[in-house]
Each structure stands twice: as structure tokens, then as C-alpha cells.
Design a protein around this motif. Sequence first.
Motif, PDB file in Angstrom:
ATOM      1  N   ASN A  31       8.121 -10.852  10.457  1.00 35.19           N
ATOM      2  CA  ASN A  31       8.450  -9.452  10.429  1.00 35.19           C
ATOM      3  C   ASN A  31       7.457  -8.839  11.246  1.00 35.19           C
ATOM      4  OD1 ASN A  31      10.998  -9.174   9.275  1.00 35.19           O
ATOM      5  ND2 ASN A  31       9.893  -8.607   7.119  1.00 35.19           N
ATOM      6  N   ASN A  32       6.016  -9.355  11.092  1.00 41.76           N
ATOM      7  CA  ASN A  32       4.985  -8.863  11.725  1.00 41.76           C
ATOM      8  C   ASN A  32       5.057  -9.209  13.367  1.00 41.76           C
ATOM      9  OD1 ASN A  32       3.950  -7.453   9.376  1.00 41.76           O
ATOM     10  ND2 ASN A  32       2.941  -9.239   8.767  1.00 41.76           N
ATOM     11  N   LYS A  33       5.548 -10.295  13.420  1.00 38.62           N
ATOM     12  CA  LYS A  33       5.605 -10.826  14.928  1.00 38.62           C
ATOM     13  C   LYS A  33       6.702  -9.752  15.788  1.00 38.62           C
ATOM     14  CE  LYS A  33       3.810 -15.347  14.563  1.00 38.62           C
ATOM     15  NZ  LYS A  33       4.161 -16.736  14.487  1.00 38.62           N
ATOM     16  N   LYS A  42       1.656   1.906  11.859  1.00 42.43           N
ATOM     17  CA  LYS A  42       0.930   2.274  10.920  1.00 42.43           C
ATOM     18  C   LYS A  42       0.835   1.478   9.758  1.00 42.43           C
ATOM     19  CE  LYS A  42       0.303   7.087  11.284  1.00 42.43           C
ATOM     20  NZ  LYS A  42      -0.728   7.964  10.757  1.00 42.43           N
ATOM     21  N   THR A  43      -0.466   1.388   9.148  1.00 38.71           N
ATOM     22  CA  THR A  43      -0.525   0.194   8.001  1.00 38.71           C
ATOM     23  C   THR A  43      -0.811   0.938   6.763  1.00 38.71           C
ATOM     24  OG1 THR A  43      -1.468  -1.322   9.552  1.00 38.71           O
ATOM     25  CG2 THR A  43      -1.906  -1.670   7.036  1.00 38.71           C
ATOM     26  N   LEU A  86       1.753  -3.113   4.185  1.00 41.90           N
ATOM     27  CA  LEU A  86       2.901  -2.883   5.007  1.00 41.90           C
ATOM     28  C   LEU A  86       2.835  -2.130   6.117  1.00 41.90           C
ATOM     29  CD1 LEU A  86       5.989  -2.909   4.515  1.00 41.90           C
ATOM     30  CD2 LEU A  86       5.971  -0.568   3.448  1.00 41.90           C
ATOM     31  N   ILE A  87       3.129  -2.868   7.305  1.00 40.60           N
ATOM     32  CA  ILE A  87       2.910  -2.582   8.765  1.00 40.60           C
ATOM     33  C   ILE A  87       4.255  -1.920   9.063  1.00 40.60           C
ATOM     34  CG2 ILE A  87       2.280  -3.055  10.940  1.00 40.60           C
ATOM     35  CD1 ILE A  87       0.742  -5.441   9.809  1.00 40.60           C
ATOM     36  N   LEU A  88       4.251  -0.551   9.685  1.00 43.57           N
ATOM     37  CA  LEU A  88       5.469  -0.108  10.184  1.00 43.57           C
ATOM     38  C   LEU A  88       5.358   0.608  11.440  1.00 43.57           C
ATOM     39  CD1 LEU A  88       6.479   1.800   6.720  1.00 43.57           C
ATOM     40  CD2 LEU A  88       7.269  -0.455   7.452  1.00 43.57           C
ATOM     41  N   ALA A 118       7.478   2.391  -0.585  1.00 45.42           N
ATOM     42  CA  ALA A 118       7.090   2.225   0.669  1.00 45.42           C
ATOM     43  C   ALA A 118       8.295   2.641   1.417  1.00 45.42           C
ATOM     44  CB  ALA A 118       7.093   0.621   0.716  1.00 45.42           C
ATOM     45  N   GLY A 119       7.992   3.396   2.425  1.00 47.56           N
ATOM     46  CA  GLY A 119       8.943   3.745   3.208  1.00 47.56           C
ATOM     47  C   GLY A 119       8.620   4.543   4.688  1.00 47.56           C
TER      48      GLY A 119
END
Length: 435
Positions: free
Chosen positions: A362-364, A374-375, A411-413, A429-430
Motif C-alpha cells: 500500500n505504501n509503495k 498526510k500521515t 496511516l499514510i494518505l 481513519a478516513g
Amino acid sequence: MPNELRQLFATILVFGNPTNPMALWDNFKAHLMEDFVHRHDDASIAKALTYSVVNEKLSEHGKTLAMFDIHLPPELGLYHEQVVIDNENEQERGEEMYKQLNENQQEAADQILALALGQSLRSGRKCFFIDGPAGTGKTFLYSTLCNILKGQGKNSIVVAWTGIAATLLPGGRTMHSQFKLPLHLYDNSTCNLNPASKEAETIREAAVIFWDEAPMAPNCALKAIDIALQDIMRSKEPFGGKIMVLGGDFRQVLPVTRFASRAALIASSLKASPLWDKFNTIRLHQNMRTGPGKQEFSQWLLCLGNGDLPSIDDEIDLPASCLTDSDLIDEVFGQEINTDNIDEVASKVILCPKNEDTLQINNKALQRIPGPEKTYTSIDKVICENGEDPSEYPEEFLYSLTPTGMPPHKLILKVGAIVMLLRNLNIKAGLCNGT
């Protein structure tokens, strides 16, 4: 859901000994009758239907709502929903579906229908097992038979071992719900079915019982069903003389037994049951889901399930179509993920065996989405209710946990990223407008 709430309400009355049942009824009747309100314009009919349904649930324990001083106003009376079945429409639909069956499926349908409609007694057996890998049309076959039987005025019961499988079937329910099987099954387990109950009457009226994903069940479940049906039908024939149609694939998941050996798993399967000899096996071979160019992979899966593939030290070579020399994320999503066409992005997925692998991928993949990231970090707190010392559970340990269904500590978005909104306890989380 309202039906489950009505069951809970009846259970509380029977086993909970509430001090004021009428107050409980008044406080929650709006929730108990919610589904009936949507189906009927008249609220009084919805209330009467709710009263009748709860009364029926209580009758299984020899009780009524009147025993708890819960009375329906005399002017309402008791209502029972009548399910109206258009036999002609069901027959036409069933015949249309029958025409779509392949030769293998039609042969299976003909055998079962001939027996259910009293036209034949093929070899004297009333029990069938539809053996077919995923994609061979077992569910479509059940639906076809159910529609044809409805068109002939015959009822059928459709169940599955899991809730997911039950939702794919017409009027499907789980085995535990339909036959009141105990949660933990043993060799001497029995169904909690009263022969005088409404559920038993439904079973008694059914011409055929369809059971999907049967190989997942232990053979003690089959034994319990056999005993229950003999009791309900007052017959010593296998399964009380009912036509049983089981389906599934033994290449897939067998009964789950913790820490069991291979021998124990095999011993708990349906094929180890003395009742297995009563079943006539019908095999489906043609995969109905494979499109052009996919037949080879479908055949490879069958060989894998049958144990026909050559192996060296228990290692099997995967087909070239399953392998890639490039980066997996690039292969699936491309080197840059364009969120302007979000539907196309959402239609692709990479499956991972572990949560930690999912987080890494997911992060990649997130790096391929343009824009700033945003973290968000969770705020965890240990509360011990049994006298333990909260300091024994450091926050660093809590941050390292990634249980299923919960977001990670970090959670990185990004704006446009596909995110599942999670709500569990105090964790939220959203992504809303990139903030």
C-alpha cells in the motif's frame, strides 16, 4: 437487523427474566417492527406482524407474549405475512435457466427433478452430491432447480455451511440457522429443533434440501442433520426420506480442526461418514467462468487440486502467466496511478497473505499517486480492568500491532487514494477533502 432483534427479544423474555417486559416492548418495538413498516403502509399491521412473529418464537419454548403481560390491542388482531408465489412466472424462469445449462448440468438436473416430481426413483437413492470445482455452475444449477420446483408448487430449502456462500443462493440460510446446529459440534451433537416448531414444519413441507459447500462441514454435522430429519419426518430412512442435494469441491477447504493431523482431518470429512455411501455422486466438469485463453490455467488448477502435477521436494512450478519479471505494482497499476479514472483503479487489486505485506505494498503504491501525503497516527491507551499493571503493555508494543480490520498506527494518505473508512472502538481513519 429487525429479525435478529426479535429473536433477541424472545430470548431475553425466556431466559433473562426482565423485571418489566412491557416497558422493554414499548421502548424497542419501533426497532422490532422496522422491516414490516417498510413493507406495509399501515403501521398497525406492522405492529401486529411483529407481535405474531415474536409470539411464534416464544411458542418454541412453550410461552406466549400474554404470559409476560404484553397484549396486542383487540382491534388489531393477529396477522401473518403470506408469501405469494407466481408459479407460472417461476416455471418460465426455471425453463429459461434450464436452457442455459450445459449437457453435464442438465443430466444432473434431470435426475434430481425426476425424483422430486415423482417421475423416477433412479437406483432407489434420494441423496446426491454435486461434485465440481469452482466455476462449474453449481450455484446456477441450484437456482434453476429451485425455480422449476416452485413452478410445480414444490418448496425447497437452500442452505450453505458459511454465511458468504448462503448469500449467493436463492433464499439461502446457513446450516446452523436453518437446522439449529450447536456452535461446537461433537459426535453426539444434535439439532435444537422442536418437531412441532414452525421451522420443522417448513422442513417437512420441503421437497428438496440443497446444501452448498458441504465438504467444509464435519461428518458429525451430517449425522446430526440425519437424526433431526428422521425425527421430524418420523421415518427411519436416511435423512427421513428427504431428497438431499449436497454440493461442493473436496479440493478446497475441508473441515477446520485445530492442531489436527492429516489423518484426523480426513477422518472428520464427509467421506468418512457411514452416511456417505447413501449419496450418488454427480460430477460437473465444464468450467463456465473461463473466457478465451483461460482454459489452460483452469485445467492447471484442476490438476493441482487432484495432485496430478509433478513436483520436486513438494515444490510445484507455476505457469508463466502467474509470474512477472517487473515490479508487481507496476504490472498491476502502472508506474503512475492516475486518480482521474478512479473506477479503473478500484477494479484492480493485489492480494497478500499477511497484513504486513499489505501495508508495504500500500505504501509503495501510494508513492505512485501524485500529490503530497498526510500521515495520521493513532493515540492508544491501555486500560486494565483486572488489576494488571498498564505499564506492562508499552505503547510501542501497541503501535506494532496490525490486527485485521484495524488501521496501522501510522496511516499514510493522499488526496484521491482509495481508503476504507474504519470505525472500531475509539479508532477512526478516513480521508475527507485531503485533510
